[in-house]
Each structure stands twice: as structure tokens, then as C-alpha cells.
Design a protein around this motif. Sequence first.
Motif, mmCIF file in Angstrom:
data_model
loop_
_atom_site.group_PDB
_atom_site.id
_atom_site.type_symbol
_atom_site.label_atom_id
_atom_site.label_comp_id
_atom_site.label_asym_id
_atom_site.label_seq_id
_atom_site.Cartn_x
_atom_site.Cartn_y
_atom_site.Cartn_z
ATOM 1 N N ALA A 133 69.789 106.943 81.605
ATOM 2 C CA ALA A 133 70.676 107.698 82.486
ATOM 3 C C ALA A 133 72.110 107.662 82.001
ATOM 4 C CB ALA A 133 70.585 107.147 83.916
ATOM 5 N N ARG A 134 72.453 106.660 81.189
ATOM 6 C CA ARG A 134 73.805 106.541 80.639
ATOM 7 C C ARG A 134 73.836 106.730 79.123
ATOM 8 N NH1 ARG A 134 74.752 104.660 85.483
ATOM 9 N NH2 ARG A 134 76.879 104.211 86.195
ATOM 10 N N GLY A 135 72.836 107.435 78.612
ATOM 11 C CA GLY A 135 72.855 107.821 77.205
ATOM 12 C C GLY A 135 72.484 106.741 76.225
ATOM 13 N N VAL A 136 71.774 105.707 76.655
ATOM 14 C CA VAL A 136 71.336 104.642 75.752
ATOM 15 C C VAL A 136 69.825 104.772 75.591
ATOM 16 C CG1 VAL A 136 71.235 102.156 75.335
ATOM 17 C CG2 VAL A 136 73.197 103.136 76.537
ATOM 18 N N SER A 137 69.363 104.981 74.362
ATOM 19 C CA SER A 137 67.936 105.171 74.112
ATOM 20 C C SER A 137 67.442 104.165 73.079
ATOM 21 C CB SER A 137 67.668 106.600 73.623
ATOM 22 O OG SER A 137 68.362 106.859 72.412
ATOM 23 N N TRP A 138 66.136 103.979 73.042
ATOM 24 C CA TRP A 138 65.502 103.053 72.100
ATOM 25 C C TRP A 138 65.334 103.782 70.778
ATOM 26 C CZ3 TRP A 138 64.758 98.093 71.690
ATOM 27 C CH2 TRP A 138 63.784 97.579 70.832
ATOM 28 N N GLN A 139 65.984 103.310 69.730
ATOM 29 C CA GLN A 139 66.003 104.008 68.453
ATOM 30 C C GLN A 139 65.622 103.070 67.320
ATOM 31 O OE1 GLN A 139 69.857 105.782 67.883
ATOM 32 N NE2 GLN A 139 69.951 106.603 69.958
ATOM 33 N N ALA A 140 65.093 103.664 66.261
ATOM 34 C CA ALA A 140 64.751 102.904 65.061
ATOM 35 C C ALA A 140 65.997 102.709 64.204
ATOM 36 C CB ALA A 140 63.673 103.623 64.258
ATOM 37 N N THR A 141 66.122 101.530 63.625
ATOM 38 C CA THR A 141 67.221 101.256 62.705
ATOM 39 C C THR A 141 66.848 101.759 61.320
ATOM 40 O OG1 THR A 141 67.846 99.293 63.953
ATOM 41 C CG2 THR A 141 68.663 99.455 61.707
ATOM 42 N N LYS A 142 67.737 102.519 60.710
ATOM 43 C CA LYS A 142 67.479 103.070 59.386
ATOM 44 C C LYS A 142 68.547 102.598 58.405
ATOM 45 C CE LYS A 142 65.201 107.208 61.196
ATOM 46 N NZ LYS A 142 65.153 108.682 61.174
ATOM 47 N N THR A 143 68.223 102.722 57.138
ATOM 48 C CA THR A 143 69.156 102.310 56.097
ATOM 49 C C THR A 143 69.830 103.525 55.477
ATOM 50 O OG1 THR A 143 67.416 102.357 54.420
ATOM 51 C CG2 THR A 143 67.810 100.264 55.554
ATOM 52 N N TRP A 144 70.955 103.289 54.884
ATOM 53 C CA TRP A 144 71.686 104.354 54.202
ATOM 54 C C TRP A 144 72.285 103.785 52.925
ATOM 55 C CZ3 TRP A 144 72.333 109.328 53.728
ATOM 56 C CH2 TRP A 144 73.449 109.806 53.056
ATOM 57 N N LYS A 145 72.001 104.442 51.814
ATOM 58 C CA LYS A 145 72.533 104.005 50.532
ATOM 59 C C LYS A 145 73.781 104.819 50.229
ATOM 60 C CE LYS A 145 72.406 101.702 46.641
ATOM 61 N NZ LYS A 145 72.588 100.245 46.585
ATOM 62 N N ALA A 146 74.929 104.195 50.297
ATOM 63 C CA ALA A 146 76.177 104.897 50.030
ATOM 64 C C ALA A 146 76.357 105.106 48.534
ATOM 65 C CB ALA A 146 77.362 104.107 50.589
ATOM 66 N N SER A 147 76.912 106.223 48.165
ATOM 67 C CA SER A 147 77.144 106.509 46.760
ATOM 68 C C SER A 147 78.295 105.660 46.237
ATOM 69 C CB SER A 147 77.468 107.988 46.569
ATOM 70 O OG SER A 147 77.763 108.271 45.217
ATOM 71 N N THR A 148 78.075 105.101 45.055
ATOM 72 C CA THR A 148 79.125 104.316 44.399
ATOM 73 C C THR A 148 79.764 105.092 43.259
ATOM 74 O OG1 THR A 148 77.467 103.306 42.961
ATOM 75 C CG2 THR A 148 78.006 102.142 45.003
ATOM 76 N N ASP A 149 79.441 106.366 43.147
ATOM 77 C CA ASP A 149 79.957 107.191 42.051
ATOM 78 C C ASP A 149 81.450 107.446 42.263
ATOM 79 O OD1 ASP A 149 80.513 109.208 40.168
ATOM 80 O OD2 ASP A 149 78.410 109.826 40.210
ATOM 81 N N PRO A 150 82.318 107.040 41.335
ATOM 82 C CA PRO A 150 83.758 107.277 41.510
ATOM 83 C C PRO A 150 84.116 108.765 41.494
ATOM 84 C CG PRO A 150 83.307 106.430 39.311
ATOM 85 C CD PRO A 150 82.028 106.315 40.075
ATOM 86 N N ASP A 151 83.241 109.584 40.903
ATOM 87 C CA ASP A 151 83.497 111.033 40.854
ATOM 88 C C ASP A 151 82.633 111.776 41.858
ATOM 89 O OD1 ASP A 151 85.297 110.681 38.714
ATOM 90 O OD2 ASP A 151 83.632 110.653 37.281
ATOM 91 N N PHE A 152 82.293 111.093 42.940
ATOM 92 C CA PHE A 152 81.366 111.700 43.888
ATOM 93 C C PHE A 152 81.857 113.048 44.412
ATOM 94 C CE2 PHE A 152 80.076 112.643 48.177
ATOM 95 C CZ PHE A 152 78.704 112.621 48.061
ATOM 96 N N THR A 153 83.081 113.121 44.870
ATOM 97 C CA THR A 153 83.581 114.347 45.491
ATOM 98 C C THR A 153 83.519 115.524 44.528
ATOM 99 O OG1 THR A 153 85.051 113.076 46.922
ATOM 100 C CG2 THR A 153 85.547 115.414 46.640
ATOM 101 N N ALA A 154 83.949 115.302 43.305
ATOM 102 C CA ALA A 154 83.924 116.390 42.322
ATOM 103 C C ALA A 154 82.495 116.834 42.022
ATOM 104 C CB ALA A 154 84.622 115.934 41.044
#
Length: 363
Positions: A144-165
Motif C-alpha cells: 500500500a506504500r509502494g514497497v514490494s518483494w523484489q529480487a536482488t540483481k547484479t550490475w557490472k559497471a563499465s571500467t572503459d575510460p573511453d566509455f562515453t565516446a
Amino acid sequence: MGRRPEVFVRQVSMAEGRRLQRITRTSKDPVKLRWAIVVLMSAQGQPAPDIAYLLRTSEDYVRDVIHAFNDRGFDALSPKWSGGAPRRIDEQTRDWICVIARCDPRFLGRPFSCWSLTKLRDYLIDAGYVTTISVETVRRVLPARGVSWQATKTWKASTDPDFTAKMRRIHDPYDHPPADGRVLCVDEFGPLNLQPRPGRAWRPAGRPVRLRATYTRDQGVRHMIAALDLATGRLHYRIRDRKRWHEFLSFLKTMRRRWPAEKLYLICDNFSPHKHPEVRTWCAANQVDLVFLPTYASWLNWIEAEFAAVRYFAPNGTDHRTHTEQDTAIGAYIRRRNQRARPRTGFATNSKIRHADYPFKAA
């Protein structure tokens, strides 16, 4: 003991009689309808025992309805429902329940990593937030207050220094297909080993399909090399025993023969066969431009979404016993898919992955 005197409603006028009949025909409230029937039958001279027998209720119930009508008239036929028992869990306590549910239990001195409803209920009582509360109440407060049972997932962040380009280099042919060529998203799918694969299907309730379990898989693995043509949306593939640079280069030559007059822009990841010197040399000599993804950013390759669909609709839920059988099933799905293919445009146009700093934030 003597028989109780009969009770009847007071004298009912013609207008009141018509009103009672209208209520019995049109009322959608079952309680109001039942009370009106009792009053109408009593006005017609039916004694309370007979009314109780016909309505499958008690005589006291019939007499209470008659007395109420005699005292208050038609007001007695309109149920006055109360709002139930007052709330024992106030709004502030409900907010605290949601705050605690989102906390790591270990931070609050509990030796476990996640809350069950029972453990959360026990903590709320032990910590003095409530004197008593049921598990069902906790279960209803959270969503009722927007809290739901969710699975925890992983995320691999990019370490590429030229990622944006590099990301912009990928998005550019997605958003603005080059006039002098064709964009192909290339990757490998697999390994395709022979094993029972879990999947989903519509089945009779309570009768799930079970697949055998395997512990020895001695028939080797295969690999699919595929390319998604963004101009048509079609998927082109080859299934091979290995995925070395030899197989990759052979596949590229097949794509080159398919579009001999166009320059090919290949979106691919940093898998070593893609960067082999022989592959690079051949691509430079045959108008094939290799566009590499940033490190740890395979989700930028449009073909990954197609692979998810191939996996869901072809091998999942199957138990193929030979590679030929499995290859045939995959090929049949891809041929059907290609018959309905549409050009691919608008890659993740409204997604947060379009933001340059997105890969550096944990999901």
C-alpha cells in the motif's frame, strides 16, 4: 410455556405497498432486499414463523425487522454500515514498518540478510513499534506504500575510460543508419550443449511437466554466430563446433558475399577472435568497419535482445538428444521470425542507458 404472540407490521398504505414492491424488484443491496421482503410478507398477513421458514432464517430476525419498520418506517430498510473497528496501526507506524522493511536486518542487529514477514512482525513487536500486529497486516501495509518483494540483481559497471565516446559511436549508426552501407550487430550465442532446459508453458493447474536430469553430457557443445541486420530486422546465423577467429572470419565472408556492394558496419564486443590480426586485416581490405563495444557493455549490442527471444522460444523447455535436433529447432524459429521481421529503429530511446554516466552507477 405459552406460544409467543404474533407480530405484524403496522397498517401499510397503498403508496407504501407500491414502494415496498419497487424495492423488492430493483434493490441491489441484498440486505435491504431481504428486509423489504419480510415487511411486505408481513403486511400481506404472513406470520413470523412462516416468513422465517420461507427465507431460511430465524423468527427473532423476522420480528426484529418488523419492529424496526414499525418504529422507523422506511429508514429501517436502509442499512447503516459502520466503518468497522478503528485502526490500531496509525499512519506514522505504517511509515516505520516500510522504513524498517527497506533496511538491512543486520544493521538492526538481526543475524540474517533479508526480512520475512514473520521476522519483520517479530522485530516490530520486540522493538516496541507496536504491541501486536499480524503477519497479514504487515503484508498489506507494505504494497500500500509502494514497497514490494523484489529480487536482488547484479550490475557490472563499465571500467572503459573511453566509455562515453564508444557508446556514442554505437548509438550513431543506430540512430542514423549510414547511407553508404549497412549496420550489422554481431555476436556469438551459446554454448549450445545438450541438456534439459527449464522453460515456461501453459499446463493444467497442478500438473507441471518434468524433464529428466542429466549429469553426464558427453556430446560436446556447439556455438551459433549470428548477425542482426538493422535495415531489415532479419537474423543471419551459422552454427559451428567452435568459435575461433577462423569461424568468425568465415562468417564475415558470408556476410560480405550477401551484400557485395555495400560497406558493412559491424557492432561487436571485445571477444579476442573479433580482434584477431587476420580478421582486422581482412576487414580493412574488404570495406568492413569493426565498431567495438565499451568494456562490460554488451547490453549496447542490439542483438542481445534477439538472443533473449531465441533462447526463450527455441531451446528453453526442451530436451533435445542430438545437436542436429537442437539446431533444427533453432533454425525453424529463426526462419519464422525472419518472415515477420521489421527494420530496427529507435534503440532504447526513452531509457536511462542513453545517459553518459549510466554505466558508472550501480543498478
